[in-house]
Design a protein around this motif. Structure first.
Motif, PDB file in Angstrom:
ATOM      1  N   THR A 271       0.839  -1.170  -0.056  1.00 43.25           N
ATOM      2  CA  THR A 271       0.258   0.161  -0.081  1.00 43.25           C
ATOM      3  C   THR A 271       0.929   1.314   0.072  1.00 43.25           C
ATOM      4  N   LEU A 272       1.948   1.240   0.707  1.00 44.07           N
ATOM      5  CA  LEU A 272       2.859   2.492   0.832  1.00 44.07           C
ATOM      6  C   LEU A 272       3.540   2.708  -0.463  1.00 44.07           C
ATOM      7  N   LEU A 273       3.731   1.463  -1.191  1.00 44.77           N
ATOM      8  CA  LEU A 273       4.422   1.759  -2.641  1.00 44.77           C
ATOM      9  C   LEU A 273       3.626   2.182  -3.425  1.00 44.77           C
ATOM     10  N   GLN A 274       2.154   1.922  -3.275  1.00 35.97           N
ATOM     11  CA  GLN A 274       1.006   2.290  -4.254  1.00 35.97           C
ATOM     12  C   GLN A 274       0.771   3.630  -4.055  1.00 35.97           C
ATOM     13  N   ILE A 275       0.751   4.486  -3.043  1.00 37.42           N
ATOM     14  CA  ILE A 275       0.664   5.682  -2.262  1.00 37.42           C
ATOM     15  C   ILE A 275       1.640   6.484  -3.156  1.00 37.42           C
ATOM     16  N   LEU A 276       2.869   5.860  -2.941  1.00 41.04           N
ATOM     17  CA  LEU A 276       4.159   6.694  -3.553  1.00 41.04           C
ATOM     18  C   LEU A 276       3.993   6.691  -5.213  1.00 41.04           C
ATOM     19  N   LYS A 277       3.466   5.821  -5.657  1.00 41.79           N
ATOM     20  CA  LYS A 277       3.497   5.442  -7.201  1.00 41.79           C
ATOM     21  C   LYS A 277       2.388   6.289  -7.848  1.00 41.79           C
ATOM     22  N   GLU A 278       1.329   6.600  -7.113  1.00 43.01           N
ATOM     23  CA  GLU A 278       0.381   7.573  -7.626  1.00 43.01           C
ATOM     24  C   GLU A 278       0.739   8.982  -7.355  1.00 43.01           C
TER      25      GLU A 278
END
Length: 232
Positions: A9-16
């Motif tokens: 989820t942390l990766l997804q937040i940073l990716k977006e």
């Protein structure tokens, strides 16, 4: 939420995010402490994620990292499978095969419980295409769209009249009964729509589009998206 889920989820937040995100903001979204964010950032970096930034400034994920589709919920899986089944039943042969490969790839990376959802879902999408599309033309058309090049087509209109045109391919619409190509037509000097089942021949040219495809697409959406697809 497990730590693995939290890291994804942390990766997804940073990716977006287009801009650096502070540790305070990340901690608030994940409902954990700032200290835990620092540890998670370090863990992700050790696993190969290219995260730039530092405490007090914010963090940002560099482009190019693709997240594996490991954490789909049931609704997301059903949406994916339904969409891919529609492609299998309504697109040309190349896209149909691609859809089947995509289902296999998704099945290979999700957990066993999610695999059950994939195999047992009873959502289906029957074929709605009533006109035959030439597979070679459809393949060449998508390739020229990706490469953003002009094309030469021979077209037969509703009255059976043939014409040769140089076009700038912009987008393909998958309609209920057929597929429609949106393009700028040099002959008519305006946007036109061409039914794929009426395209007699299609040749991608070496000439690049004079404007980026996304710009032409946005102009088409603003100018003629609401016009009838029968105009050719």
């Amino acid at each position: 939420m497990t730590r693995t889920q939290r890291l994804l989820t942390l990766l997804q937040i940073l990716k977006e995010s287009r801009y650096p995100v502070t540790a305070d903001t990340l901690a608030s979204k994940l409902q954990i402490s700032v200290r835990s964010i620092y540890r998670d950032i370090d863990s992700l970096r050790c696993q190969g994620a290219e995260i730039v930034g530092e405490a007090g400034i914010g963090y940002q994920l560099k482009s190019g990292l693709l997240l594996p589709p490991l954490m789909f919920d049931d609704n997301e899986l059903e949406a994916l499978i339904l969409g891919l089944r529609w492609v299998e039943n309504n697109a040309d042969e190349e896209l149909k095969l691609a859809a089947m490969r995509a289902v296999n790839k998704i099945n290979s990376v999700v957990k066993q419980g999610a695999q059950t959802v994939i195999h047992q879902t009873t959502l289906f999408a029957p074929s709605t295409q009533t006109t035959s599309i030439d597979n070679v033309i459809a393949k060449d058309l998508r390739r020229s769209l990706r490469k953003e090049t002009k094309a030469k087509i021979e077209y037969q209109d509703e009255q059976g009249k043939h014409s040769n045109r140089i076009i700038w391919p912009i987008a393909i619409g998958y309609m209920r009964e057929t597929q429609v190509l949106a393009a700028w037509c040099e002959l008519r000097q305006s946007y036109r729509h061409f039914r794929l089942d009426r395209i007699q021949s299609y040749s991608a040219l070496d000439d690049k589009l004079p404007y980026p495809k996304h710009y032409l697409f946005e102009q088409w959406r603003k100018d003629v998206l609401c016009m009838t697809t029968d105009k050719i």
